[in-house]
Design a protein around this motif. Sequence first.
Motif, short mmCIF file in Angstrom:
data_model
loop_
_atom_site.label_atom_id
_atom_site.label_comp_id
_atom_site.label_asym_id
_atom_site.label_seq_id
_atom_site.Cartn_x
_atom_site.Cartn_y
_atom_site.Cartn_z
N ASP A 141 -4.80 6.30 -5.04
CA ASP A 141 -4.54 6.92 -6.34
C ASP A 141 -5.62 6.64 -7.37
OD1 ASP A 141 -2.25 7.97 -5.29
OD2 ASP A 141 -0.87 6.62 -6.32
N THR A 142 -6.53 5.72 -7.06
CA THR A 142 -7.64 5.45 -7.99
C THR A 142 -8.96 5.95 -7.43
OG1 THR A 142 -7.84 3.18 -7.10
CG2 THR A 142 -6.51 3.48 -9.10
N GLY A 143 -8.91 6.95 -6.56
CA GLY A 143 -10.12 7.61 -6.09
C GLY A 143 -10.86 6.90 -4.99
N ARG A 144 -10.19 6.00 -4.27
CA ARG A 144 -10.84 5.26 -3.19
C ARG A 144 -10.08 5.49 -1.87
NH1 ARG A 144 -10.86 -0.51 -6.06
NH2 ARG A 144 -8.86 0.29 -6.82
N ALA A 145 -9.93 6.77 -1.54
CA ALA A 145 -9.12 7.13 -0.38
C ALA A 145 -9.68 6.58 0.92
CB ALA A 145 -8.99 8.65 -0.29
N ALA A 146 -11.02 6.56 1.06
CA ALA A 146 -11.61 6.06 2.30
C ALA A 146 -11.27 4.59 2.51
CB ALA A 146 -13.12 6.26 2.28
N GLN A 147 -11.30 3.81 1.42
CA GLN A 147 -10.94 2.39 1.54
C GLN A 147 -9.45 2.25 1.85
OE1 GLN A 147 -12.76 1.57 -2.36
NE2 GLN A 147 -13.71 -0.20 -1.39
N GLY A 148 -8.64 3.08 1.23
CA GLY A 148 -7.21 3.02 1.53
C GLY A 148 -6.93 3.36 2.97
N LEU A 149 -7.60 4.38 3.50
CA LEU A 149 -7.41 4.76 4.89
C LEU A 149 -7.92 3.68 5.82
CD1 LEU A 149 -6.38 6.95 6.77
CD2 LEU A 149 -8.64 8.00 6.69
N ALA A 150 -9.00 3.02 5.43
CA ALA A 150 -9.52 1.93 6.26
C ALA A 150 -8.51 0.80 6.37
CB ALA A 150 -10.82 1.41 5.66
N MET A 151 -7.79 0.55 5.31
CA MET A 151 -6.74 -0.47 5.37
C MET A 151 -5.62 -0.05 6.30
SD MET A 151 -5.93 -2.04 1.64
CE MET A 151 -4.55 -2.89 2.39
N LEU A 152 -5.25 1.22 6.21
CA LEU A 152 -4.10 1.72 6.96
C LEU A 152 -4.42 2.06 8.40
CD1 LEU A 152 -2.88 4.10 4.14
CD2 LEU A 152 -1.65 2.08 4.92
N GLN A 153 -5.69 2.41 8.66
CA GLN A 153 -6.07 2.87 9.99
C GLN A 153 -7.53 2.49 10.25
OE1 GLN A 153 -5.21 6.98 10.43
NE2 GLN A 153 -5.63 7.05 12.61
N PRO A 154 -7.81 1.21 10.40
CA PRO A 154 -9.20 0.75 10.49
C PRO A 154 -9.94 1.30 11.70
CG PRO A 154 -7.67 -1.01 11.01
CD PRO A 154 -6.86 0.10 10.45
N SER A 155 -9.23 1.72 12.76
CA SER A 155 -9.91 2.21 13.96
C SER A 155 -10.49 3.60 13.78
CB SER A 155 -8.94 2.22 15.14
OG SER A 155 -7.87 3.12 14.88
N LEU A 156 -10.03 4.33 12.76
CA LEU A 156 -10.45 5.71 12.59
C LEU A 156 -11.70 5.82 11.73
CD1 LEU A 156 -9.81 8.70 13.11
CD2 LEU A 156 -8.48 8.68 11.01
#
Length: 559
Positions: free
Chosen positions: A398-413
Amino acid sequence: MALLPRRRSHTRPVPLAAALVVACACAVPSQAAAPGAPGVALPSMGDVSSQSLSPVAERKLGDRIMRSVRRDPAVVDDPLVQEHVQRIWDSLLTSARRRGEITEDFDAVYAWQPFLVKDRSVNAFALPGGYIGIHFGLLAVTATPEEFASVLAHELSHVTQRHIARLMNQSKEASWVSIASMVLGAIALSRSPQAGQALILGGQGLAQQGQLNFSRDMEREADRVGQGVLDDAGFDPTGMARMFELLARASRLNDDNSFPYLRTHPLTTERIGEAQARLGGSSLGGLRANRPLSASAQALAVAQQMVSARSRVLMDPRSTSLGPMLAQAELPNERLPAGVNPLVAHYTGLVAAVALRDAAQVDALSRKVREDVAALPDAQAPTARRLWQLTWAEGLIDTGRAAQGLAMLQPSLMTGRPLEPGSASALQPQARPELMLRARAALNLPEVRDGRGEVQAALGDAASRLQALQAEAQGQDLAAWQLLGAVFTRLNQPLRAVRAEAEAAALMGDLQGALDRVQAVRKRYPAPSSADLIELQVLDARARVWMQNLKDDLRDAQG
Protein backbone atom coordinates in the motif's frame (compact mmCIF):
# COMPACT_ATOMS: atom_id res chain seq x y z
CA MET A 1 -28.81 -6.23 15.93
CA ALA A 2 -30.71 -2.98 16.34
CA LEU A 3 -32.97 -2.98 13.33
CA LEU A 4 -35.47 -0.38 14.44
CA PRO A 5 -34.99 3.29 15.24
CA ARG A 6 -36.36 4.77 18.39
CA ARG A 7 -40.09 4.51 18.69
CA ARG A 8 -41.94 6.72 16.29
CA SER A 9 -45.56 7.07 15.32
CA HIS A 10 -46.74 5.88 11.90
CA THR A 11 -49.89 6.58 9.98
CA ARG A 12 -50.41 3.03 8.76
CA PRO A 13 -49.45 -0.49 9.77
CA VAL A 14 -46.74 -2.21 7.77
CA PRO A 15 -45.85 -5.89 7.26
CA LEU A 16 -44.45 -7.91 10.13
CA ALA A 17 -40.95 -8.03 8.66
CA ALA A 18 -39.46 -6.91 11.96
CA ALA A 19 -40.14 -10.30 13.44
CA LEU A 20 -37.90 -11.89 10.85
CA VAL A 21 -35.01 -9.62 11.43
CA VAL A 22 -35.67 -10.10 15.10
CA ALA A 23 -34.87 -13.71 14.51
CA CYS A 24 -31.77 -12.38 12.85
CA ALA A 25 -31.10 -9.94 15.65
CA CYS A 26 -32.86 -12.15 18.08
CA ALA A 27 -35.22 -9.90 19.99
CA VAL A 28 -38.23 -7.86 18.95
CA PRO A 29 -38.09 -4.21 20.00
CA SER A 30 -41.17 -3.17 21.91
CA GLN A 31 -43.72 -1.25 19.84
CA ALA A 32 -47.44 -0.84 19.86
CA ALA A 33 -49.39 -3.54 18.06
CA ALA A 34 -51.31 -2.60 14.98
CA PRO A 35 -55.00 -2.06 15.65
CA GLY A 36 -56.96 -5.21 15.04
CA ALA A 37 -53.88 -7.33 14.50
CA PRO A 38 -54.69 -11.04 14.69
CA GLY A 39 -53.43 -13.22 17.48
CA VAL A 40 -50.37 -15.36 16.99
CA ALA A 41 -50.21 -19.04 17.94
CA LEU A 42 -46.68 -19.76 19.11
CA PRO A 43 -45.06 -23.13 18.48
CA SER A 44 -43.39 -24.98 21.32
CA MET A 45 -39.71 -24.25 21.81
CA GLY A 46 -37.60 -27.15 20.66
CA ASP A 47 -40.23 -28.44 18.21
CA VAL A 48 -39.01 -27.76 14.70
CA SER A 49 -40.61 -30.70 12.94
CA SER A 50 -43.81 -28.82 12.13
CA GLN A 51 -42.21 -25.74 10.62
CA SER A 52 -43.51 -25.02 7.12
CA LEU A 53 -40.39 -23.11 6.02
CA SER A 54 -38.01 -25.82 4.82
CA PRO A 55 -34.22 -25.50 5.20
CA VAL A 56 -33.91 -25.23 1.41
CA ALA A 57 -36.45 -22.38 1.28
CA GLU A 58 -34.72 -20.61 4.18
CA ARG A 59 -31.34 -20.86 2.44
CA LYS A 60 -32.79 -19.42 -0.77
CA LEU A 61 -34.24 -16.57 1.27
CA GLY A 62 -30.88 -15.97 2.90
CA ASP A 63 -29.11 -15.94 -0.46
CA ARG A 64 -31.50 -13.30 -1.76
CA ILE A 65 -31.01 -11.13 1.30
CA MET A 66 -27.24 -11.47 1.06
CA ARG A 67 -27.27 -10.40 -2.59
CA SER A 68 -28.72 -7.11 -1.35
CA VAL A 69 -26.61 -6.84 1.78
CA ARG A 70 -23.29 -7.37 -0.05
CA ARG A 71 -23.89 -4.17 -2.04
CA ASP A 72 -23.49 -2.07 1.07
CA PRO A 73 -19.94 -0.65 1.30
CA ALA A 74 -19.96 -1.36 5.03
CA VAL A 75 -19.93 -5.11 4.29
CA VAL A 76 -16.20 -5.76 3.87
CA ASP A 77 -13.75 -8.62 3.56
CA ASP A 78 -10.56 -8.26 5.55
CA PRO A 79 -8.76 -11.60 5.03
CA LEU A 80 -6.86 -11.49 8.35
CA VAL A 81 -9.93 -10.75 10.46
CA GLN A 82 -12.11 -13.07 8.38
CA GLU A 83 -9.71 -15.97 8.88
CA HIS A 84 -9.71 -15.56 12.67
CA VAL A 85 -13.50 -15.34 12.78
CA GLN A 86 -13.76 -18.40 10.54
CA ARG A 87 -11.45 -20.42 12.76
CA ILE A 88 -13.60 -19.83 15.84
CA TRP A 89 -16.79 -20.27 13.84
CA ASP A 90 -15.60 -23.61 12.43
CA SER A 91 -14.80 -24.94 15.90
CA LEU A 92 -18.33 -24.04 17.04
CA LEU A 93 -19.85 -25.69 13.96
CA THR A 94 -17.90 -28.87 14.71
CA SER A 95 -19.16 -28.79 18.28
CA ALA A 96 -22.78 -28.23 17.21
CA ARG A 97 -22.58 -31.15 14.79
CA ARG A 98 -21.10 -33.40 17.44
CA ARG A 99 -23.86 -32.47 19.88
CA GLY A 100 -26.57 -33.03 17.28
CA GLU A 101 -27.63 -29.36 17.16
CA ILE A 102 -26.88 -29.36 13.43
CA THR A 103 -28.72 -32.26 11.87
CA GLU A 104 -28.03 -33.89 8.53
CA ASP A 105 -31.25 -32.62 6.96
CA PHE A 106 -29.99 -29.04 6.83
CA ASP A 107 -26.24 -29.21 7.45
CA ALA A 108 -25.37 -29.29 3.76
CA VAL A 109 -28.13 -26.84 2.85
CA TYR A 110 -27.21 -23.83 4.98
CA ALA A 111 -24.41 -21.41 4.12
CA TRP A 112 -22.81 -21.36 7.61
CA GLN A 113 -21.01 -18.21 6.52
CA PRO A 114 -19.92 -15.30 8.74
CA PHE A 115 -19.34 -11.88 7.19
CA LEU A 116 -17.89 -8.61 8.48
CA VAL A 117 -19.51 -5.18 8.81
CA LYS A 118 -17.32 -2.08 9.08
CA ASP A 119 -19.15 -0.45 11.94
CA ARG A 120 -18.11 0.79 15.38
CA SER A 121 -21.21 -0.50 17.11
CA VAL A 122 -21.03 -3.65 19.24
CA ASN A 123 -23.26 -5.98 17.30
CA ALA A 124 -23.82 -9.36 15.65
CA PHE A 125 -26.85 -10.85 13.93
CA ALA A 126 -28.04 -13.97 12.14
CA LEU A 127 -29.86 -14.06 8.82
CA PRO A 128 -31.90 -16.84 7.23
CA GLY A 129 -29.89 -19.74 5.83
CA GLY A 130 -26.98 -19.54 8.25
CA TYR A 131 -25.40 -16.17 7.39
CA ILE A 132 -23.93 -14.39 10.44
CA GLY A 133 -23.05 -10.68 10.42
CA ILE A 134 -20.32 -9.44 12.79
CA HIS A 135 -19.52 -5.79 13.39
CA PHE A 136 -15.91 -4.74 13.86
CA GLY A 137 -17.08 -3.01 17.03
CA LEU A 138 -17.84 -6.39 18.62
CA LEU A 139 -14.38 -7.72 17.77
CA ALA A 140 -12.85 -4.52 19.12
CA VAL A 141 -14.28 -4.99 22.63
CA THR A 142 -13.72 -8.74 23.01
CA ALA A 143 -10.38 -9.35 24.67
CA THR A 144 -10.45 -13.16 24.79
CA PRO A 145 -11.49 -15.88 22.33
CA GLU A 146 -14.08 -17.12 24.85
CA GLU A 147 -15.85 -13.77 24.93
CA PHE A 148 -16.08 -13.54 21.17
CA ALA A 149 -16.94 -17.21 20.73
CA SER A 150 -19.79 -16.89 23.22
CA VAL A 151 -21.54 -14.37 20.96
CA LEU A 152 -21.01 -16.55 17.90
CA ALA A 153 -22.28 -19.61 19.79
CA HIS A 154 -25.42 -17.70 20.79
CA GLU A 155 -26.08 -16.58 17.19
CA LEU A 156 -25.34 -20.06 15.87
CA SER A 157 -27.90 -21.49 18.27
CA HIS A 158 -30.59 -19.15 16.93
CA VAL A 159 -29.91 -20.76 13.54
CA THR A 160 -29.72 -24.38 14.69
CA GLN A 161 -32.93 -24.05 16.73
CA ARG A 162 -34.68 -22.67 13.61
CA HIS A 163 -35.83 -19.52 15.40
CA ILE A 164 -35.92 -17.63 12.11
CA ALA A 165 -38.23 -20.21 10.54
CA ARG A 166 -40.53 -20.11 13.56
CA LEU A 167 -40.97 -16.38 13.42
CA MET A 168 -41.35 -16.35 9.65
CA ASN A 169 -44.23 -18.78 9.90
CA GLN A 170 -46.07 -16.22 12.01
CA SER A 171 -45.74 -13.47 9.41
CA LYS A 172 -47.26 -14.37 6.05
CA GLU A 173 -46.65 -10.85 4.70
CA ALA A 174 -42.89 -10.89 5.25
CA SER A 175 -40.60 -11.03 2.22
CA TRP A 176 -36.91 -11.09 1.50
CA VAL A 177 -37.21 -7.48 0.29
CA SER A 178 -38.49 -6.24 3.65
CA ILE A 179 -35.85 -8.15 5.58
CA ALA A 180 -33.06 -6.90 3.33
CA SER A 181 -34.38 -3.33 3.74
CA MET A 182 -34.24 -3.71 7.51
CA VAL A 183 -30.69 -5.05 7.53
CA LEU A 184 -29.40 -2.47 5.06
CA GLY A 185 -31.16 0.31 6.95
CA ALA A 186 -29.58 -0.71 10.23
CA ILE A 187 -26.13 -0.77 8.64
CA ALA A 188 -26.73 2.57 6.91
CA LEU A 189 -27.68 4.24 10.21
CA SER A 190 -24.01 4.34 11.20
CA ARG A 191 -23.19 6.53 8.18
CA SER A 192 -26.36 8.48 7.38
CA PRO A 193 -29.23 8.51 9.88
CA GLN A 194 -31.64 9.87 7.28
CA ALA A 195 -30.83 7.21 4.68
CA GLY A 196 -30.88 4.46 7.27
CA GLN A 197 -34.24 5.55 8.66
CA ALA A 198 -35.72 5.64 5.16
CA LEU A 199 -34.61 2.08 4.41
CA ILE A 200 -35.84 0.83 7.76
CA LEU A 201 -39.24 2.48 7.44
CA GLY A 202 -39.57 0.91 4.01
CA GLY A 203 -39.54 -2.57 5.52
CA GLN A 204 -40.34 -2.01 9.17
CA GLY A 205 -42.88 -4.22 10.90
CA LEU A 206 -44.82 -4.01 14.13
CA ALA A 207 -44.28 -6.51 16.93
CA GLN A 208 -46.99 -7.87 19.16
CA GLN A 209 -46.51 -8.69 22.80
CA GLY A 210 -46.82 -12.39 22.01
CA GLN A 211 -43.87 -12.18 19.65
CA LEU A 212 -41.87 -10.27 22.25
CA ASN A 213 -42.44 -13.04 24.77
CA PHE A 214 -41.59 -15.64 22.17
CA SER A 215 -38.31 -13.88 21.45
CA ARG A 216 -37.42 -13.87 25.13
CA ASP A 217 -37.91 -17.62 25.10
CA MET A 218 -35.68 -17.79 22.07
CA GLU A 219 -33.02 -15.83 23.91
CA ARG A 220 -33.04 -18.25 26.81
CA GLU A 221 -32.87 -21.22 24.47
CA ALA A 222 -29.99 -19.70 22.51
CA ASP A 223 -28.18 -18.97 25.78
CA ARG A 224 -28.58 -22.54 26.98
CA VAL A 225 -27.72 -24.28 23.72
CA GLY A 226 -24.95 -21.82 22.91
CA GLN A 227 -23.25 -22.28 26.25
CA GLY A 228 -23.21 -26.05 25.71
CA VAL A 229 -21.73 -25.61 22.23
CA LEU A 230 -19.11 -23.23 23.65
CA ASP A 231 -18.07 -25.74 26.32
CA ASP A 232 -18.01 -28.69 23.93
CA ALA A 233 -15.78 -26.73 21.51
CA GLY A 234 -13.15 -26.40 24.23
CA PHE A 235 -13.77 -22.77 25.20
CA ASP A 236 -14.21 -21.78 28.82
CA PRO A 237 -18.02 -21.77 29.20
CA THR A 238 -17.77 -18.90 31.67
CA GLY A 239 -16.98 -16.74 28.62
CA MET A 240 -20.71 -16.25 28.02
CA ALA A 241 -21.41 -14.97 31.52
CA ARG A 242 -18.32 -12.75 31.39
CA MET A 243 -19.39 -11.35 28.02
CA PHE A 244 -22.85 -10.58 29.36
CA GLU A 245 -21.37 -8.67 32.29
CA LEU A 246 -18.81 -6.91 30.08
CA LEU A 247 -21.47 -5.63 27.70
CA ALA A 248 -23.90 -4.68 30.46
CA ARG A 249 -21.21 -2.75 32.34
CA ALA A 250 -19.91 -1.03 29.21
CA SER A 251 -23.39 0.05 28.13
CA ARG A 252 -24.12 1.53 31.56
CA LEU A 253 -20.92 3.55 31.41
CA ASN A 254 -21.44 4.65 27.79
CA ASP A 255 -25.12 4.72 26.91
CA ASP A 256 -24.72 6.37 23.50
CA ASN A 257 -26.43 3.75 21.34
CA SER A 258 -23.08 2.07 20.64
CA PHE A 259 -24.38 -1.25 21.93
CA PRO A 260 -27.30 -2.28 19.69
CA TYR A 261 -26.61 -5.89 20.64
CA LEU A 262 -27.96 -5.08 24.09
CA ARG A 263 -31.12 -3.50 22.71
CA THR A 264 -31.88 -6.54 20.59
CA HIS A 265 -30.54 -9.03 23.16
CA PRO A 266 -31.74 -7.48 26.45
CA LEU A 267 -29.45 -8.64 29.25
CA THR A 268 -31.61 -9.05 32.29
CA THR A 269 -30.24 -10.02 35.68
CA GLU A 270 -32.16 -13.25 35.23
CA ARG A 271 -30.30 -14.17 32.04
CA ILE A 272 -26.91 -13.39 33.54
CA GLY A 273 -27.82 -15.42 36.60
CA GLU A 274 -28.96 -18.34 34.44
CA ALA A 275 -25.68 -18.30 32.53
CA GLN A 276 -23.78 -18.47 35.80
CA ALA A 277 -26.08 -21.17 37.23
CA ARG A 278 -25.42 -23.43 34.25
CA LEU A 279 -21.77 -23.49 35.31
CA GLY A 280 -22.72 -25.68 38.26
CA GLY A 281 -21.93 -23.18 40.97
CA SER A 282 -18.34 -22.61 39.94
CA SER A 283 -16.82 -19.19 40.38
CA LEU A 284 -17.08 -16.65 37.58
CA GLY A 285 -13.31 -16.78 37.30
CA GLY A 286 -13.63 -19.83 35.06
CA LEU A 287 -13.96 -23.57 35.28
CA ARG A 288 -10.58 -23.88 33.68
CA ALA A 289 -8.88 -21.03 35.51
CA ASN A 290 -6.34 -23.29 37.18
CA ARG A 291 -5.64 -25.39 34.11
CA PRO A 292 -2.66 -24.46 31.93
CA LEU A 293 -3.65 -23.26 28.48
CA SER A 294 -2.73 -25.55 25.61
CA ALA A 295 -0.36 -24.26 22.93
CA SER A 296 -3.27 -23.85 20.49
CA ALA A 297 -5.30 -21.93 23.10
CA GLN A 298 -2.36 -19.60 23.73
CA ALA A 299 -1.97 -19.02 20.00
CA LEU A 300 -5.68 -18.26 19.66
CA ALA A 301 -5.49 -15.84 22.60
CA VAL A 302 -2.74 -13.72 21.04
CA ALA A 303 -4.55 -13.82 17.70
CA GLN A 304 -7.70 -12.48 19.39
CA GLN A 305 -5.73 -9.59 20.90
CA MET A 306 -4.17 -8.65 17.56
CA VAL A 307 -7.39 -9.08 15.56
CA SER A 308 -9.20 -6.98 18.16
CA ALA A 309 -6.55 -4.28 17.68
CA ARG A 310 -6.87 -4.50 13.90
CA SER A 311 -10.65 -4.19 14.16
CA ARG A 312 -10.36 -1.01 16.24
CA VAL A 313 -8.50 0.57 13.32
CA LEU A 314 -10.66 -0.81 10.52
CA MET A 315 -13.97 0.11 12.13
CA ASP A 316 -13.11 3.83 12.04
CA PRO A 317 -10.45 4.66 9.41
CA ARG A 318 -10.78 8.44 9.74
CA SER A 319 -7.44 10.20 10.13
CA THR A 320 -8.68 11.87 13.32
CA SER A 321 -9.12 8.41 14.84
CA LEU A 322 -5.90 6.92 13.46
CA GLY A 323 -3.69 9.76 14.70
CA PRO A 324 -4.03 8.97 18.43
CA MET A 325 -3.34 5.29 17.73
CA LEU A 326 -0.08 6.22 16.05
CA ALA A 327 0.80 8.64 18.85
CA GLN A 328 0.41 5.95 21.51
CA ALA A 329 2.39 3.44 19.47
CA GLU A 330 5.29 5.89 19.25
CA LEU A 331 5.66 6.08 23.04
CA PRO A 332 8.51 4.17 24.69
CA ASN A 333 7.27 1.02 26.42
CA GLU A 334 7.74 2.46 29.88
CA ARG A 335 5.51 5.41 29.04
CA LEU A 336 2.58 3.38 27.77
CA PRO A 337 -0.54 3.66 29.94
CA ALA A 338 -0.77 1.12 32.74
CA GLY A 339 -2.16 -2.21 31.57
CA VAL A 340 -1.51 -1.56 27.87
CA ASN A 341 0.21 -4.48 26.17
CA PRO A 342 3.13 -3.14 24.07
CA LEU A 343 2.46 -5.69 21.32
CA VAL A 344 -1.18 -4.59 21.06
CA ALA A 345 -0.25 -0.89 21.12
CA HIS A 346 2.47 -1.26 18.49
CA TYR A 347 0.41 -3.55 16.26
CA THR A 348 -2.54 -1.12 16.46
CA GLY A 349 -0.18 1.64 15.37
CA LEU A 350 1.17 -0.49 12.53
CA VAL A 351 -2.32 -1.15 11.17
CA ALA A 352 -3.08 2.57 11.48
CA ALA A 353 0.12 3.43 9.61
CA VAL A 354 -0.88 1.05 6.81
CA ALA A 355 -4.32 2.68 6.65
CA LEU A 356 -2.66 6.11 6.41
CA ARG A 357 -0.14 4.82 3.83
CA ASP A 358 2.70 6.24 5.89
CA ALA A 359 5.77 4.31 4.69
CA ALA A 360 8.13 5.61 7.39
CA GLN A 361 5.73 4.69 10.18
CA VAL A 362 5.04 1.29 8.61
CA ASP A 363 8.74 0.49 8.73
CA ALA A 364 9.34 1.93 12.20
CA LEU A 365 6.38 0.19 13.80
CA SER A 366 7.13 -3.08 12.01
CA ARG A 367 10.46 -3.13 13.81
CA LYS A 368 8.75 -2.50 17.15
CA VAL A 369 6.21 -5.26 16.59
CA ARG A 370 9.01 -7.61 15.57
CA GLU A 371 10.73 -7.00 18.91
CA ASP A 372 7.46 -7.57 20.80
CA VAL A 373 6.88 -10.84 18.96
CA ALA A 374 10.39 -12.04 19.77
CA ALA A 375 9.59 -11.66 23.48
CA LEU A 376 6.46 -13.84 23.34
CA PRO A 377 6.28 -17.43 24.62
CA ASP A 378 7.04 -20.12 22.05
CA ALA A 379 3.38 -21.12 21.82
CA GLN A 380 2.30 -17.60 20.82
CA ALA A 381 5.21 -16.32 18.75
CA PRO A 382 4.47 -18.07 15.40
CA THR A 383 0.86 -16.85 15.29
CA ALA A 384 1.81 -13.29 16.21
CA ARG A 385 4.75 -13.33 13.79
CA ARG A 386 2.50 -14.35 10.91
CA LEU A 387 -0.03 -11.58 11.60
CA TRP A 388 2.80 -9.07 11.84
CA GLN A 389 4.44 -10.25 8.60
CA LEU A 390 1.13 -10.20 6.72
CA THR A 391 0.40 -6.67 7.94
CA TRP A 392 3.93 -5.55 7.09
CA ALA A 393 3.57 -6.99 3.57
CA GLU A 394 0.23 -5.20 3.28
CA GLY A 395 1.96 -1.97 4.28
CA LEU A 396 4.69 -2.46 1.69
CA ILE A 397 2.09 -3.01 -1.04
CA ASP A 398 0.00 0.00 0.00
CA THR A 399 3.01 2.33 0.18
CA GLY A 400 4.19 1.65 -3.37
CA ARG A 401 6.64 -1.18 -2.63
CA ALA A 402 4.76 -4.09 -4.15
CA ALA A 403 7.89 -5.96 -5.27
CA GLN A 404 9.21 -5.98 -1.70
CA GLY A 405 5.84 -7.07 -0.39
CA LEU A 406 5.69 -9.91 -2.90
CA ALA A 407 9.23 -10.92 -2.00
CA MET A 408 8.13 -11.32 1.59
CA LEU A 409 5.08 -13.34 0.62
CA GLN A 410 6.63 -15.39 -2.17
CA PRO A 411 10.44 -15.15 -2.11
CA SER A 412 10.88 -17.97 -4.66
CA LEU A 413 9.13 -16.02 -7.40
CA MET A 414 10.84 -12.64 -7.31
CA THR A 415 14.54 -11.83 -7.27
CA GLY A 416 14.17 -9.39 -4.40
CA ARG A 417 14.36 -10.32 -0.73
CA PRO A 418 12.46 -9.22 2.38
CA LEU A 419 13.75 -6.10 4.08
CA GLU A 420 14.89 -8.16 7.03
CA PRO A 421 15.79 -11.63 5.73
CA GLY A 422 16.83 -12.70 9.21
CA SER A 423 13.20 -12.71 10.32
CA ALA A 424 11.92 -16.27 10.55
CA SER A 425 8.88 -16.68 8.32
CA ALA A 426 5.61 -17.92 9.81
CA LEU A 427 3.61 -17.43 6.64
CA GLN A 428 1.32 -20.16 5.29
CA PRO A 429 1.71 -20.15 1.48
CA GLN A 430 -1.69 -21.71 0.71
CA ALA A 431 -3.74 -19.78 3.29
CA ARG A 432 -6.30 -17.27 2.04
CA PRO A 433 -4.71 -14.09 3.50
CA GLU A 434 -1.38 -14.92 1.87
CA LEU A 435 -3.03 -15.70 -1.47
CA MET A 436 -5.09 -12.53 -1.47
CA LEU A 437 -2.09 -10.37 -0.59
CA ARG A 438 0.07 -12.04 -3.24
CA ALA A 439 -2.56 -11.24 -5.84
CA ARG A 440 -2.72 -7.63 -4.68
CA ALA A 441 1.08 -7.38 -4.80
CA ALA A 442 1.19 -8.82 -8.33
CA LEU A 443 -1.43 -6.33 -9.48
CA ASN A 444 0.60 -3.45 -8.09
CA LEU A 445 3.88 -4.43 -9.73
CA PRO A 446 4.99 -1.72 -12.17
CA GLU A 447 4.90 -2.40 -15.89
CA VAL A 448 8.63 -2.22 -16.65
CA ARG A 449 10.25 -3.75 -19.73
CA ASP A 450 13.06 -5.57 -17.93
CA GLY A 451 10.73 -7.09 -15.37
CA ARG A 452 7.93 -8.09 -17.72
CA GLY A 453 8.59 -11.82 -17.35
CA GLU A 454 8.53 -11.63 -13.58
CA VAL A 455 5.33 -9.59 -13.60
CA GLN A 456 3.61 -12.08 -15.89
CA ALA A 457 4.81 -14.97 -13.73
CA ALA A 458 3.48 -13.30 -10.59
CA LEU A 459 0.11 -12.57 -12.21
CA GLY A 460 -0.17 -16.08 -13.64
CA ASP A 461 0.64 -17.60 -10.26
CA ALA A 462 -1.95 -15.38 -8.59
CA ALA A 463 -4.61 -16.36 -11.13
CA SER A 464 -4.08 -20.10 -10.73
CA ARG A 465 -4.06 -19.92 -6.95
CA LEU A 466 -7.14 -17.69 -6.77
CA GLN A 467 -9.00 -20.10 -9.02
CA ALA A 468 -8.13 -22.96 -6.69
CA LEU A 469 -9.30 -20.84 -3.75
CA GLN A 470 -12.54 -20.08 -5.56
CA ALA A 471 -13.15 -23.76 -6.26
CA GLU A 472 -12.75 -24.51 -2.56
CA ALA A 473 -15.25 -21.75 -1.75
CA GLN A 474 -17.72 -23.18 -4.31
CA GLY A 475 -17.66 -19.93 -6.25
CA GLN A 476 -18.90 -17.84 -3.31
CA ASP A 477 -15.73 -15.81 -2.58
CA LEU A 478 -16.64 -12.30 -3.74
CA ALA A 479 -13.23 -10.76 -3.04
CA ALA A 480 -11.46 -13.53 -4.93
CA TRP A 481 -13.69 -12.97 -7.99
CA GLN A 482 -12.95 -9.23 -7.86
CA LEU A 483 -9.21 -9.88 -7.73
CA LEU A 484 -9.46 -12.47 -10.50
CA GLY A 485 -11.22 -9.97 -12.73
CA ALA A 486 -8.36 -7.51 -12.30
CA VAL A 487 -5.66 -10.18 -12.72
CA PHE A 488 -7.18 -11.59 -15.93
CA THR A 489 -7.54 -8.08 -17.32
CA ARG A 490 -3.86 -7.45 -16.65
CA LEU A 491 -3.01 -10.80 -18.28
CA ASN A 492 -5.03 -9.78 -21.37
CA GLN A 493 -7.53 -12.63 -20.97
CA PRO A 494 -10.79 -10.70 -21.51
CA LEU A 495 -13.19 -13.66 -21.48
CA ARG A 496 -11.97 -14.88 -18.14
CA ALA A 497 -11.98 -11.33 -16.83
CA VAL A 498 -15.63 -10.89 -17.86
CA ARG A 499 -16.55 -14.20 -16.19
CA ALA A 500 -14.95 -13.06 -12.92
CA GLU A 501 -16.56 -9.61 -13.10
CA ALA A 502 -19.96 -11.13 -13.83
CA GLU A 503 -19.67 -13.59 -10.94
CA ALA A 504 -18.77 -10.72 -8.61
CA ALA A 505 -21.71 -8.65 -9.87
CA ALA A 506 -24.11 -11.56 -9.32
CA LEU A 507 -22.87 -12.13 -5.76
CA MET A 508 -23.46 -8.44 -5.05
CA GLY A 509 -27.04 -8.70 -6.27
CA ASP A 510 -26.52 -7.03 -9.65
CA LEU A 511 -27.93 -9.94 -11.61
CA GLN A 512 -28.92 -7.76 -14.54
CA GLY A 513 -25.39 -6.36 -14.65
CA ALA A 514 -23.98 -9.90 -14.75
CA LEU A 515 -26.32 -10.80 -17.62
CA ASP A 516 -25.42 -7.61 -19.51
CA ARG A 517 -21.74 -8.56 -19.35
CA VAL A 518 -22.50 -11.98 -20.83
CA GLN A 519 -24.57 -10.46 -23.62
CA ALA A 520 -21.86 -7.92 -24.46
CA VAL A 521 -19.11 -10.52 -24.62
CA ARG A 522 -21.26 -12.78 -26.82
CA LYS A 523 -21.50 -9.97 -29.39
CA ARG A 524 -17.75 -9.47 -29.19
CA TYR A 525 -17.02 -13.10 -30.10
CA PRO A 526 -19.43 -14.06 -32.92
CA ALA A 527 -17.02 -16.74 -34.21
CA PRO A 528 -15.03 -17.87 -31.17
CA SER A 529 -12.01 -20.14 -31.25
CA SER A 530 -12.23 -23.56 -29.66
CA ALA A 531 -10.58 -22.26 -26.47
CA ASP A 532 -12.90 -19.24 -26.30
CA LEU A 533 -15.90 -21.44 -27.00
CA ILE A 534 -15.38 -23.33 -23.75
CA GLU A 535 -15.28 -20.09 -21.77
CA LEU A 536 -18.42 -18.85 -23.53
CA GLN A 537 -20.26 -22.07 -22.76
CA VAL A 538 -19.41 -21.66 -19.08
CA LEU A 539 -20.69 -18.09 -19.21
CA ASP A 540 -23.91 -19.21 -20.90
CA ALA A 541 -24.51 -21.81 -18.19
CA ARG A 542 -23.97 -19.24 -15.45
CA ALA A 543 -26.22 -16.75 -17.27
CA ARG A 544 -29.09 -19.25 -17.18
CA VAL A 545 -28.71 -19.51 -13.39
CA TRP A 546 -28.63 -15.73 -12.98
CA MET A 547 -31.65 -15.27 -15.22
CA GLN A 548 -33.66 -17.72 -13.12
CA ASN A 549 -32.53 -16.00 -9.90
CA LEU A 550 -33.54 -12.64 -11.34
CA LYS A 551 -36.99 -13.92 -12.32
CA ASP A 552 -37.50 -15.46 -8.88
CA ASP A 553 -36.43 -12.26 -7.11
CA LEU A 554 -38.69 -10.08 -9.22
CA ARG A 555 -41.65 -12.41 -8.78
CA ASP A 556 -41.28 -12.55 -5.01
CA ALA A 557 -40.67 -8.81 -4.72
CA GLN A 558 -43.90 -8.10 -6.58
CA GLY A 559 -45.91 -10.81 -4.79
